[in-house]
Write a protein that holds these residues in place. Structure first.
Motif, short mmCIF file in Angstrom:
data_model
loop_
_atom_site.label_atom_id
_atom_site.label_comp_id
_atom_site.label_asym_id
_atom_site.label_seq_id
_atom_site.Cartn_x
_atom_site.Cartn_y
_atom_site.Cartn_z
N GLY A 246 0.80 -1.22 0.00
CA GLY A 246 0.00 0.00 0.00
C GLY A 246 0.83 1.27 0.00
O GLY A 246 0.34 2.33 -0.41
N LEU A 247 2.08 1.19 0.43
CA LEU A 247 2.96 2.36 0.40
C LEU A 247 3.38 2.71 -1.02
O LEU A 247 3.82 3.83 -1.28
N ARG A 248 3.29 1.72 -1.94
CA ARG A 248 3.65 1.90 -3.34
C ARG A 248 5.06 2.47 -3.50
O ARG A 248 5.26 3.49 -4.16
N CYS A 249 6.02 1.83 -2.90
CA CYS A 249 7.41 2.26 -3.00
C CYS A 249 8.28 1.15 -3.58
O CYS A 249 8.41 0.08 -2.99
N GLY A 250 8.82 1.40 -4.75
CA GLY A 250 9.80 0.53 -5.36
C GLY A 250 10.94 1.37 -5.88
O GLY A 250 10.98 2.58 -5.67
N TRP A 251 11.86 0.73 -6.59
CA TRP A 251 13.00 1.48 -7.10
C TRP A 251 13.59 0.80 -8.33
O TRP A 251 13.35 -0.37 -8.60
N ILE A 252 14.36 1.58 -9.06
CA ILE A 252 15.15 1.10 -10.17
C ILE A 252 16.59 1.52 -9.93
O ILE A 252 16.86 2.65 -9.48
N TRP A 253 17.52 0.60 -10.20
CA TRP A 253 18.96 0.89 -10.16
C TRP A 253 19.50 0.55 -11.55
O TRP A 253 19.38 -0.59 -11.99
N ALA A 254 20.06 1.54 -12.22
CA ALA A 254 20.43 1.33 -13.62
C ALA A 254 21.67 2.14 -13.95
O ALA A 254 22.03 3.09 -13.23
#
Length: 398
Positions: A246-254
């Motif tokens: 429910g916090l809707r927190c992700g990430w990308i490392w690129a």
């Protein structure tokens, strides 16, 4: 504009497969139905009190900042935390400047496709593959090819992968090396190094989706492909499976050139991810022993997974086969000859148990003799009852 035929929808919609998820959620929510079909983490594992306390602190100390606009790349303390965690868990030298916060890692699928895929470009995926990626990529009109998973020790067919890299020059090779959705299979360390060798020097970017990398039942992390192919790998992760979706927190490392273009696309899409959620999450991570909590959650999921496997082995009809996940939230079951997964789905719902038919995970057809089972969202008693109902339904279809 009196009827639906007069709306001028874009042509790209015709390339998107019909979604089965709406029907799945509708029937799974019916009273009395035990759902083994969804993809939810266990809500009982959410640390409601800890997250509430973090929210109280943020509002008391930094409320005006948390309620304001922010930069597109995301809250720096959270990006720094993620980078430090890559170093401590996996020995990878991550730079916070090459990490960007997104609205759950699902957003990465759309935005990366937007900046990389032209109509007609080739994209590679595992077979079976993650339904969310199939749907997200399809909007950009690629040719999606699949690489069959050979077995649980081998992972993807490397001969086919190498041939397709050479002949089709795919812009992207998307894979989930850790506890794959839907199969639950984990690539071996040898396969990871071989994939890196095959891609190295090609024009194909690896999209390494690591949504389940912290949910190994034994708590032991696996080295990602990015370890051997850092300059050519995009890696994504999410707090949805470990803290709260429910916090809707992700990430990308690129690689930095990819991050720069990704940032432009995200700014055009939503300006930035929810700053309030990012700040609350960061404070929660700072105040709590999340490693211990994640290990406990993974252990619980493991107990449920092993129970599910035992019931299949002991009670299901001959000819039923299952994968043996080392972590994550899913396993895949191959049904006895002649049983169709949609027929099993319909009859299962009428008998109080829901499963996910396997065919939506196969972009090139197939999968009608498979189902995906979720073991994270229901407890041991529900698993026992739901699997008993499923076994009985299976036997009526033989």
């Amino acid at each position: 504009m009196g009827d639906s035929g007069s709306y001028r929808f874009s042509k790209r919609l015709s390339h998107v497969p019909a979604s089965f998820l709406g029907e799945l959620f509708r029937v799974s929510s019916q009273p009395g139905v035990i759902s083994l079909a969804g993809g939810l983490p266990d809500a009982e594992r959410f640390d409601v009190e800890g997250i509430k306390n973090a929210a109280v602190e943020i509002f008391a100390q930094e409320g005006k900042t948390a309620l304001q606009y922010t930069t597109t790349d995301g809250y720096l303390p959270l990006r720094t935390y993620i980078a430090q965690r890559y170093r401590s868990r996996l020995g990878l030298n991550a730079d916070p400047n090459d990490i960007q916060i997104v609205n759950g890692s699902q957003q990465c699928l759309d935005l990366l496709a937007k900046i990389l895929i032209n109509p007609g470009d080739h994209v590679l995926m595992e077979r079976p593959g993650y339904l969310g990626a199939i749907e997200a990529f399809s909007y950009y009109e690629p040719v999606i090819d699949s690489v069959q998973t050979l077995d649980e020790s081998a992972g993807p067919d490397l001969d086919v992968l190498q041939k397709q890299i050479v002949t089709d020059n795919p812009v992207l090779w998307y894979g989930i090396p850790n506890s794959q959705n839907p199969s639950g299979i984990t690539w071996s360390s040898g396969v990871r190094r071989d994939v890196a060798d095959i891609l190295d020097g090609s024009d194909t970017l690896l999209y390494e989706d690591d949504a389940f990398g912290e949910l190994f039942f034994n708590g032991r992390p696996r080295s990602p492909v990015k370890k051997w192919l850092s300059h050519q790998t995009v890696m994504t992760g999410s707090f949805s499976k470990t803290i709260s979706p429910g916090l809707r927190c992700g990430w990308i490392w690129a690689p930095h050139p990819v991050i720069e273009e990704f940032n432009r696309a995200k700014q055009a899409s939503d300006l930035h991810s929810n700053l309030l959620s990012q700040m609350i999450l960061t404070r929660y991570l700072e105040n709590n022993n999340v490693d211990e909590r994640i290990r406990e959650t993974a252990k619980i999921y493991g107990e449920r997974c092993y129970l599910m496997q035992e019931i299949i082995d002991d009670q299901f009809p001959p000819g039923t086969h299952h994968t043996s996940p080392e972590g994550g939230m899913f396993m895949m079951v191959t049904l006895p000859s002649g049983i169709d997964s949609m027929e099993l789905f319909r009859k299962g719902v009428s008998n109080g148990v829901a499963v996910m038919p396997g065919f939506p995970f196969y972009i090139d057809g197939g999968g009608s003799d498979t189902i995906r089972l979720n073991f994270s969202a229901v407890g041991l008693e529900q698993i026992s009852e739901g699997m008993e109902r499923l076994s009985q339904v299976l036997r009526t279809l033989l």
